[in-house]
Design a protein around this motif. Sequence first.
Motif: not given
Length: 143
Positions: A98, A100, A117, A121, A124, A128-132, A140
């Motif tokens: 994550l 964030s 995952e 999540q 998240q 907030d933020g983005k999962v990779y 990235q």
Amino acid sequence: MKKVFLFVFASILISSCSIESKPINYGTDACDFCKMSIVDQIHGAEIVTSKGKVYKFDAIECMINYSNEMSKEQPQLFLTNHYHTPKELINAETASFLISENLPSPMGEFITAFENESLAQEAQKKHDGKVYTWKALVEQQSK
């Protein structure tokens, strides 16, 4: 006597090339990339090469940057600490990450590892933020 010597020598040779992690000594070990002391028990990481050499890092982004600069040695294992069990190293290639700004990391890239995952999540939703995935994170970070 020769047999004993050969046995001891062979044992040392075999054990010196084992592919396994080594514990991070928080507050003592330095990051092999940025040279800062490794103190954060959630964001530490390691690379173990195919010859058994261990490199330690204070943050996941340092591990990724270092691996991008490795020329001769082949990384065999990428390991990372994770959010729910600090100090424990898990396989980074199967972890989820994550990014964030609500979860600071030592080098300011805000990358935190999670065992899977669903845990990423869940975090998240809270931060907030983005999962990779590992592969997506490396891509990235390499831009």
